[in-house]
Structure formats: C-alpha cells, structure tokens
Design a protein around this motif. Structure first.
Motif, PDB file in Angstrom:
ATOM      1  N   VAL A 200      16.533  13.378   3.526  1.00  0.00           N
ATOM      2  CA  VAL A 200      16.401  11.880   2.075  1.00  0.00           C
ATOM      3  C   VAL A 200      17.499  11.687   2.539  1.00  0.00           C
ATOM      4  O   VAL A 200      17.748  10.133   2.752  1.00  0.00           O
ATOM      5  CB  VAL A 200      16.283  12.120   0.670  1.00  0.00           C
ATOM      6  N   PHE A 201      19.182  11.840   2.156  1.00  0.00           N
ATOM      7  CA  PHE A 201      20.359  11.139   2.314  1.00  0.00           C
ATOM      8  C   PHE A 201      20.700  10.358   3.014  1.00  0.00           C
ATOM      9  O   PHE A 201      21.520   9.879   3.574  1.00  0.00           O
ATOM     10  CB  PHE A 201      21.434  12.762   1.874  1.00  0.00           C
ATOM     11  N   ALA A 202      19.623  11.297   4.515  1.00  0.00           N
ATOM     12  CA  ALA A 202      20.105  10.851   5.417  1.00  0.00           C
ATOM     13  C   ALA A 202      19.488   9.740   5.912  1.00  0.00           C
ATOM     14  O   ALA A 202      20.407   9.496   7.364  1.00  0.00           O
ATOM     15  CB  ALA A 202      20.132  11.736   6.539  1.00  0.00           C
ATOM     16  N   GLY A 203      18.951   8.850   5.104  1.00  0.00           N
ATOM     17  CA  GLY A 203      18.724   7.924   5.068  1.00  0.00           C
ATOM     18  C   GLY A 203      20.305   6.756   5.412  1.00  0.00           C
ATOM     19  O   GLY A 203      19.966   5.994   6.272  1.00  0.00           O
ATOM     20  N   ASN A 204      20.868   7.173   4.824  1.00  0.00           N
ATOM     21  CA  ASN A 204      22.079   6.641   4.658  1.00  0.00           C
ATOM     22  C   ASN A 204      22.477   5.528   4.901  1.00  0.00           C
ATOM     23  O   ASN A 204      23.106   4.261   5.317  1.00  0.00           O
ATOM     24  CB  ASN A 204      22.737   6.526   6.329  1.00  0.00           C
TER      25      ASN A 204
ATOM     26  N   GLU B  75      12.040   6.281   2.287  1.00  0.00           N
ATOM     27  CA  GLU B  75      13.791   5.825   1.884  1.00  0.00           C
ATOM     28  C   GLU B  75      14.478   6.698   2.953  1.00  0.00           C
ATOM     29  O   GLU B  75      15.946   6.180   3.084  1.00  0.00           O
ATOM     30  CB  GLU B  75      14.840   5.802   0.661  1.00  0.00           C
ATOM     31  N   SER B  76      14.190   7.922   4.018  1.00  0.00           N
ATOM     32  CA  SER B  76      14.859   8.589   5.015  1.00  0.00           C
ATOM     33  C   SER B  76      15.221   8.140   5.973  1.00  0.00           C
ATOM     34  O   SER B  76      14.118   6.515   5.930  1.00  0.00           O
ATOM     35  CB  SER B  76      14.151   9.446   4.752  1.00  0.00           C
ATOM     36  N   SER B  77      15.607   8.567   6.895  1.00  0.00           N
ATOM     37  CA  SER B  77      15.523   7.750   8.485  1.00  0.00           C
ATOM     38  C   SER B  77      14.183   7.651   8.967  1.00  0.00           C
ATOM     39  O   SER B  77      13.796   8.374   8.582  1.00  0.00           O
ATOM     40  CB  SER B  77      17.159   8.849   8.882  1.00  0.00           C
ATOM     41  N   VAL B  78      14.681   7.688  10.928  1.00  0.00           N
ATOM     42  CA  VAL B  78      13.630   7.996  11.681  1.00  0.00           C
ATOM     43  C   VAL B  78      13.346   8.188  11.517  1.00  0.00           C
ATOM     44  O   VAL B  78      12.479   8.850  11.788  1.00  0.00           O
ATOM     45  CB  VAL B  78      14.752   6.962  12.791  1.00  0.00           C
ATOM     46  N   THR B  79      13.634   9.850  11.523  1.00  0.00           N
ATOM     47  CA  THR B  79      13.326  10.759  11.814  1.00  0.00           C
ATOM     48  C   THR B  79      13.166  11.798  11.190  1.00  0.00           C
ATOM     49  O   THR B  79      11.736  12.540  10.688  1.00  0.00           O
ATOM     50  CB  THR B  79      13.862  11.767  13.193  1.00  0.00           C
TER      51      THR B  79
ATOM     52  N   LEU C 136       1.025   9.503  12.705  1.00  0.00           N
ATOM     53  CA  LEU C 136       1.524   8.202  12.168  1.00  0.00           C
ATOM     54  C   LEU C 136       3.089   8.011  11.884  1.00  0.00           C
ATOM     55  O   LEU C 136       3.673   6.402  11.360  1.00  0.00           O
ATOM     56  CB  LEU C 136       0.524   7.779  10.699  1.00  0.00           C
ATOM     57  N   PHE C 137       4.128   8.791  11.211  1.00  0.00           N
ATOM     58  CA  PHE C 137       5.026   8.683  10.730  1.00  0.00           C
ATOM     59  C   PHE C 137       5.979   8.483  12.043  1.00  0.00           C
ATOM     60  O   PHE C 137       6.998   7.758  12.039  1.00  0.00           O
ATOM     61  CB  PHE C 137       5.325   9.989   9.673  1.00  0.00           C
ATOM     62  N   MET C 138       5.603   8.576  13.080  1.00  0.00           N
ATOM     63  CA  MET C 138       6.187   8.844  14.299  1.00  0.00           C
ATOM     64  C   MET C 138       6.036   7.501  15.206  1.00  0.00           C
ATOM     65  O   MET C 138       7.155   7.207  14.978  1.00  0.00           O
ATOM     66  CB  MET C 138       6.048  10.351  15.440  1.00  0.00           C
ATOM     67  N   SER C 139       4.426   7.194  14.669  1.00  0.00           N
ATOM     68  CA  SER C 139       4.339   5.771  15.807  1.00  0.00           C
ATOM     69  C   SER C 139       5.197   4.597  14.030  1.00  0.00           C
ATOM     70  O   SER C 139       6.224   3.789  14.790  1.00  0.00           O
ATOM     71  CB  SER C 139       3.236   5.488  15.692  1.00  0.00           C
ATOM     72  N   MET C 140       5.583   4.910  13.529  1.00  0.00           N
ATOM     73  CA  MET C 140       6.517   3.630  12.269  1.00  0.00           C
ATOM     74  C   MET C 140       7.708   4.083  12.267  1.00  0.00           C
ATOM     75  O   MET C 140       8.247   2.705  12.136  1.00  0.00           O
ATOM     76  CB  MET C 140       6.003   4.025  11.017  1.00  0.00           C
ATOM     77  N   GLY C 141       8.470   5.709  12.940  1.00  0.00           N
ATOM     78  CA  GLY C 141       9.883   5.169  12.909  1.00  0.00           C
ATOM     79  C   GLY C 141      10.141   4.535  13.715  1.00  0.00           C
ATOM     80  O   GLY C 141      11.072   4.455  14.181  1.00  0.00           O
ATOM     81  N   ALA C 142       9.228   4.765  15.626  1.00  0.00           N
ATOM     82  CA  ALA C 142       9.700   4.116  16.850  1.00  0.00           C
ATOM     83  C   ALA C 142       9.628   2.984  16.004  1.00  0.00           C
ATOM     84  O   ALA C 142      10.727   2.490  16.468  1.00  0.00           O
ATOM     85  CB  ALA C 142       8.459   4.362  17.631  1.00  0.00           C
ATOM     86  N   VAL C 143       8.882   2.165  15.847  1.00  0.00           N
ATOM     87  CA  VAL C 143       8.921   1.020  15.523  1.00  0.00           C
ATOM     88  C   VAL C 143      10.346   0.504  14.123  1.00  0.00           C
ATOM     89  O   VAL C 143      10.979  -0.106  14.511  1.00  0.00           O
ATOM     90  CB  VAL C 143       7.955   0.490  14.225  1.00  0.00           C
ATOM     91  N   LEU C 144      10.656   1.494  13.423  1.00  0.00           N
ATOM     92  CA  LEU C 144      12.218   1.847  12.789  1.00  0.00           C
ATOM     93  C   LEU C 144      13.120   1.079  13.711  1.00  0.00           C
ATOM     94  O   LEU C 144      13.488   0.444  13.852  1.00  0.00           O
ATOM     95  CB  LEU C 144      11.713   2.240  11.875  1.00  0.00           C
ATOM     96  N   TYR C 145      13.163   2.437  14.752  1.00  0.00           N
ATOM     97  CA  TYR C 145      14.074   2.377  15.506  1.00  0.00           C
ATOM     98  C   TYR C 145      14.221   1.791  16.339  1.00  0.00           C
ATOM     99  O   TYR C 145      15.495   1.127  17.033  1.00  0.00           O
ATOM    100  CB  TYR C 145      13.647   3.420  16.421  1.00  0.00           C
ATOM    101  N   ARG C 146      13.046   0.936  16.770  1.00  0.00           N
ATOM    102  CA  ARG C 146      13.192  -0.424  17.893  1.00  0.00           C
ATOM    103  C   ARG C 146      13.283  -1.769  16.998  1.00  0.00           C
ATOM    104  O   ARG C 146      14.358  -2.990  17.470  1.00  0.00           O
ATOM    105  CB  ARG C 146      12.121  -0.271  18.885  1.00  0.00           C
ATOM    106  N   ALA C 147      12.735  -2.079  15.871  1.00  0.00           N
ATOM    107  CA  ALA C 147      12.015  -3.138  15.492  1.00  0.00           C
ATOM    108  C   ALA C 147      13.386  -3.618  14.375  1.00  0.00           C
ATOM    109  O   ALA C 147      13.417  -4.570  13.553  1.00  0.00           O
ATOM    110  CB  ALA C 147      11.537  -3.432  14.842  1.00  0.00           C
ATOM    111  N   GLY C 148      13.783  -1.897  13.941  1.00  0.00           N
ATOM    112  CA  GLY C 148      14.881  -2.085  13.018  1.00  0.00           C
ATOM    113  C   GLY C 148      14.067  -2.414  11.513  1.00  0.00           C
ATOM    114  O   GLY C 148      14.916  -2.178  10.223  1.00  0.00           O
ATOM    115  N   THR C 149      12.964  -2.473  11.172  1.00  0.00           N
ATOM    116  CA  THR C 149      12.272  -2.979   9.807  1.00  0.00           C
ATOM    117  C   THR C 149      10.472  -1.910  10.334  1.00  0.00           C
ATOM    118  O   THR C 149      10.439  -2.249  11.394  1.00  0.00           O
ATOM    119  CB  THR C 149      11.769  -3.790   9.192  1.00  0.00           C
TER     120      THR C 149
END
Lengths: 77, 560
Positions: free
Chosen positions: B131-135, B209-213, B305-318
C-alpha cells in the motif's frame, strides 16, 4: 468521421443486443425453463428481473449520492 | 528435504535476498522461488512439519483438500503479479509482494491457530509496504490505517487462540461455532479480513491507493485467505448466509457512484466475497465447493480487471472515470482483456464466473432459500453494472479521447493474456476446476435452463443500461469521495475524540496549574507539564488509544 466511431459502435451494439434479447425471450416460449422456484418459470422472468434490478441499482445509487457524496478532498480537510 | 519445507517460505527468503540480486535477475529469481514453492503442490495430503515450542505443538505445514485449491491459485496469482510488474524497478514493492504472497501461502498450510496467527500478521506487515508503495501522501496515510486494522484482526485472532487453548486445551484449526467466546473473537478476526459489512472500510480505503502493480497483488491474497479460514473454521454457520447476502448487495450501490475505477473494483471485490461467504454459511459440500471455486476464478478475473486498470493508470495517469474514456483506440489489447475479465465476473456462460457462481446458486436453490437466492440474483445484476459495464465502458469507451496514449507494456499484456486465457479455459472446461475442489460432486453448469436464465438476466440488464444512457438517467461521473464505513474512524471518531481529548487536556491542564500554584514554592518546575503541547502529543494517537481500550473492554467482558 472520427467522432462517429463511438456513436456507430454504440448503435450497432444496441441493435445486436436488442436482437439477442428478443431471441432469448422467444426461446423461453419454445421450452419449459426449469427453475428452483416456480414463479421464476414465468416467461421472461429473469429478463424482467435483470432489467428492473439494474434500473433500481442505478437509480437508488444515484439517489444515495445525496447522502454519501462529498468533495474529492473531503478527508484532507 | 523440499517436502518438509513450508510452502511459501522459500519466497519469503528470496524476497530478503532480492537487494543483493542484480536488477535483471530479480524477476526470474522471484519466478523461480514461486516455482520451487509450487513443488509442494505435489506433496499430497497430510501433516509434514510440526514444531514443539514452549509446550505448544505448532503444525507448520499441513495440507488437505481445502488447502490445495487455494494453494494452487495463490501460486498462479503470484506468478501473474510478478510478470505484470516485470517492468518495475521498485525494489521495496517487489520484496513486499513476494514476501506477502509467500506469507499467504504459508498461512494456508498452518494447522493451528498460533501458526495461523504468525502468518496472519506476516501478511499484514508485508502487504502494508505494498500500500505504501503507492508513494503518495494519501497512500502513506491509507497504509497506516490499513496496518492498524490488519494488526487488530491479528490481535483478535491471538486473543481467540489463547482463550481457546485456556478453555479447551486445544489450539488446532477446527470447526468452531459462535457459542464460545473464543469462537466470536476468531470470527471477528476473520470477518475483518474478509471485509464483512461495516468492517470493510479498510479495503476500499487502501487498495486503490497502492501502485499500478501493487493493487493487483493486494486483491489476490488477504481477503481470500480470510475466506479460506472461514471455510475451515465456520462452515455451516447460519449468520454467514445473511452477512454474505448483505455483502453482495450493499457494495453495488457504492460502486455505481464511485468515480475511481480501482475503487469501484474494490467495492466489487467486496461484493464477490459476499457470494463466497454465503457459500460457507450454507455449509453443504456443494456450496463449499462453490465457495472454493468462486475464490479460485475470482482471484484470476479480479486480478485481470485490476491489471487492466493498472495498465490504464500506467499509461493514462489516472483511473478516474471522469477523466477517462476512448482508450479502446490506443489500448486495444488491454480493452479486450478487460472485457474478458468483465464478462467473467459478470458470469456470462463460457466464462469462469459462470461455472463457479452456479454452484453457490444451485445450493441455495436446492435448499429452498428463496430470499437469499434472489438477493444474490439481484447482486448479479449489480456485478454486471459496476464490473461488467462501468469499468470497461468508462475507461475504454464513453467518449472520444483527445490525447494519445500507448498500449500497455508487453509484460503487462502477457500477464493479462494469461489471466484472460484462464478465464475462458475454466469457463469452457469447468471439469478441470471441479476436479480440484474439496468434495467430489457431480455438477453440470451448462444446462439449457440455466444458460437461458442467466443470459436473460444479463442481456436485459445491459438493455437497461442502454435505456438509462439513452434517456440520460445514468449518473454522470463526478469527481468526488463516496463515504464508506471507514468514515467512522476517519471522520466520526476524530470528530468526537479530538474535542473530547482537548477538553480532558484543558481539565488536566488547569488541574496541573492549580497543583502547580499550590506546590509552586516546593516544585516550581512541575509547571512545565501543564504546557498544552502535552495534549498535542497525545491527540493524534487517540484512534489507537480508543481501539486498544475497546479491545481491552471486550477482553474484560469475556473473561468476567
């Protein structure tokens, strides 16, 4: 052209879904659908239940915004 | 030798070695450790490792038909997470993820409540770093709250285990009931991690709140470990049926109005846990099979589903629905994988959710539990709403996007591809899933009645969505915070506690002052203590104080 992409996709999606929906209802008339509870065997019951549930969930959720929705920085204040 | 090694322990050891392993070899090393741990899956059933310490016999490694399916899926989830995070160089997160997955796997193989407690806390302490790694500041605050809640769950478990040992002389994992005080403690401990109604706030608070991964890793283990623990100790506990039913129905309303799509998925996760809890509550062989099957497939499609949203967060930033839309053009593979996950969780025939949820629904129907059956049927329409439609629709469609983004990195696509493949493979060939379930039950999910019934429900729910959008009745996305049960300890308790402590502080302050005046001649320095800064030091930890007080009071009540 670009702007119409999503719109045309939406339109054809709607068309196919409506056709599938109609087929599913028609299928109900071709055989006796066994369910655990007899009232669920009424023609198109799951369809009706799905439609009403969905509308209910969305509209109640929308109404709940009055009580549950706060500003984005609510917890930071 | 390897046969006596606790599954998961090798992953924890590897996680501590990661800092001395060169960057390029870290992910292969992580995968290797999961592979070595997975060798334990072939050990068969039995007790493999015990340890006598302080007069207690700890069963550190045991395996049976209930552990095996969870152990298999935990290993699969660990592999998916590692592949998905291949691009990342965040050492702390990698260490935490590997140790967390290892702890969760270790916990599955604990044979007594004390060993379970150790692993229970280990999963808490390792996952808090994820969780902390959300940074972000929000992530750090959420991590602290998460830690308090998770550790409290462990403390309750420990109290329950101690009481059980004291009263019965036994501490092995066994079927308990709620007539004993230790049963209640252990039940609440599990209930916190399983995100029971009102105990669920931590989940939606911390996971998004955690990171993409990180969120992908978090989604897999903690809550399903709790489901496993409940299935082992409280099968057939009637109250679980209602608790589960409430869990399936309530989060759907929150998910409708939540703007952050990863938080929507966290509400959805909660709703899915409800189905599993109902299955445990019914407690028949069919329903317990349903719970295990559901946990198994759920881990895969929820991770997807979390991976796909992680990918979206990674590329689109939100992942805020209000800022997204139109990504299908730029991230076509992610879109397809997300839709496969969405169709699986919505339980479309030929997807994995269908073959698992059917088991629970059939056991409900077979028992004649009409009300619960239709609550779950209703909740199925809710699942379709938030996970089946809302997630893919707002992220990838909704409206055209102005600025371009890139497709997800190849490692993410591979991880999503594997998960998507499993979703369909299990849906098409359910017998392989059924073979590893705890009880041998003949079950055929694909009957014409069942398929038509489910398709009618889903298709007409989609038609309802199109209808609502067409008539502009579907709620628009608004940047907002949706109140959840974490409100009680984030707003209400501070709201009461802060003024209260301030009052008490002022009271003691004046007391000190008066005392100070009387003793001024004798002890002039004591005045220092009446300084208000004393109160400032105590107030921030008041939440902890209250928590400890509540625990203490509960303990006193039970002991008296």
């Amino acid at each position: 052209m670009k702007k119409n992409d999503l719109k045309s996709m939406g339109k054809s999606f709607t068309k196919y879904i409506l056709i599938i929906g109609a087929l599913l209802i028609l299928l109900d008339f071709t055989f006796h659908r066994h369910e655990y509870f007899s009232f669920a065997e009424i023609y198109g019951f799951p369809a009706f239940f799905g439609f009403v549930s969905f509308v209910f969930i969305v509209l109640l959720g929308k109404w709940l915004r009055k009580f549950l929705m706060r500003k984005e920085d609510y917890y930071d204040q | 030798m390897i046969s006596n090694f606790i599954p998961g322990l090798i992953m924890i050891i590897t996680s501590f070695l990661l800092p001395i392993i060169p960057q390029y070899f870290r992910h292969p090393a992580m995968l290797l450790s999961v592979g070595l741990s997975a060798l334990s899956l072939f050990n068969g059933y039995g007790t493999f490792l015990e340890w006598d310490i302080l007069g207690l016999n700890l069963i550190l490694y045991q395996s049976d038909s209930l552990t095996l399916p969870f152990a298999i899926i935990f290993h699969i989830a660990a592999i998916l997470v590692i592949i998905f995070s291949w691009h990342s160089k965040n050492l702390m997160e990698h260490m935490a993820t590997l140790a967390y997955a290892g702890s969760a796997i270790g916990a599955l193989h604990a044979g007594d409540f004390f060993s379970l407690f150790i692993w229970w806390e280990a999963t808490a302490l390792t996952s808090v770093f994820i969780v902390f790694a959300g940074n972000t500041n929000a992530a750090k605050d959420a991590a602290m709250r998460y830690l308090i809640i998770q550790v409290s769950s462990g403390v309750l478990l420990l109290i329950g285990a101690c009481l059980m040992l004291y009263q019965t002389g036994n501490h092995n994992l066994a079927v308990l009931d709620l007539k004993t005080n230790f049963g209640i403690f252990i039940f609440i401990a599990f209930g916190i991690k399983a995100a029971f109604p009102l105990l669920n706030g931590w989940l939606q608070d911390s996971y998004p709140e955690s990171s993409v991964t990180g969120t992908v890793a978090l989604s897999a283990f903690t809550t399903k470990l709790a489901i496993y623990a409940l299935a082992r100790t409280f099968p057939g506990t009637d109250s679980l049926i209602w608790i589960g039913a409430i869990m399936t129905a309530f989060p759907v309303f929150f998910a409708v109005i939540e703007n952050d799509l990863r938080r929507v998925l966290s509400f959805s996760l909660n709703n899915q846990l409800g189905f599993m809890v109902v299955g445990i509550g019914i407690g028949t062989e069919l329903s317990l099979n349903g719970t295990v099957a559901h946990a198994f497939v759920h881990i895969i499609y929820k991770a997807l589903l979390f991976m796909s949203m992680g990918a979206v967060l990674y590329r689109a930033g939100t992942t805020k629905a209000s800022e997204l839309g139109g990504l299908y053009k730029y991230m076509p593979f992610t879109t397809i994988f997300c839709i496969i996950g969405a169709m699986s969780i919505s339980a479309f025939p030929l997807f994995s959710g269908f073959v698992a949820k059917s088991l629970i629904m059939s056991s409900l129907g077979g028992m004649g539990m009409v009300l619960i059956y239709f609550i779950l049927f209703f909740a199925s329409a809710g699942v379709l709403e938030h996970s089946g439609i809302k997630i893919p629709y707002f992220a990838f469609f909704a409206h055209e996007r102005k600025n371009k983004v890139k497709e997800a990195p190849i490692n993410m696509l591979i991880a999503m591809g594997i998960a998507a493949f499993l979703c369909i493979a299990i849906g098409v060939f359910p017998k392989y899933l059924y073979q590893i379930l705890p009880y041998a039950v003949e079950y055929q999910p694909y009957t014409l009645d069942h398929v038509i019934s489910q398709l009618q429900l889903l298709v007409f729910a989609i038609i309802a969505f199109l209808f609502l959008v067409k008539f502009k009745l579907y709620p628009s996305e608004i940047r907002s915070t949706v109140l959840n049960s974490d409100w009680f300890y984030r707003k209400m308790l501070p709201g009461i506690g802060k003024p209260l402590f301030k009052k008490i502080g002022l009271l003691t302050d004046s007391l000190y002052k008066n005392l100070g005046l009387s003793f001024k001649q004798v002890l002039s320095k004591s005045y220092k203590f009446s300084n208000l800064s004393y109160i400032k030091v105590t107030t921030p930890s008041f939440a902890g104080t209250i928590l400890i007080s509540i625990l203490f009071i509960m303990l006193v009540i039970v002991l008296v």
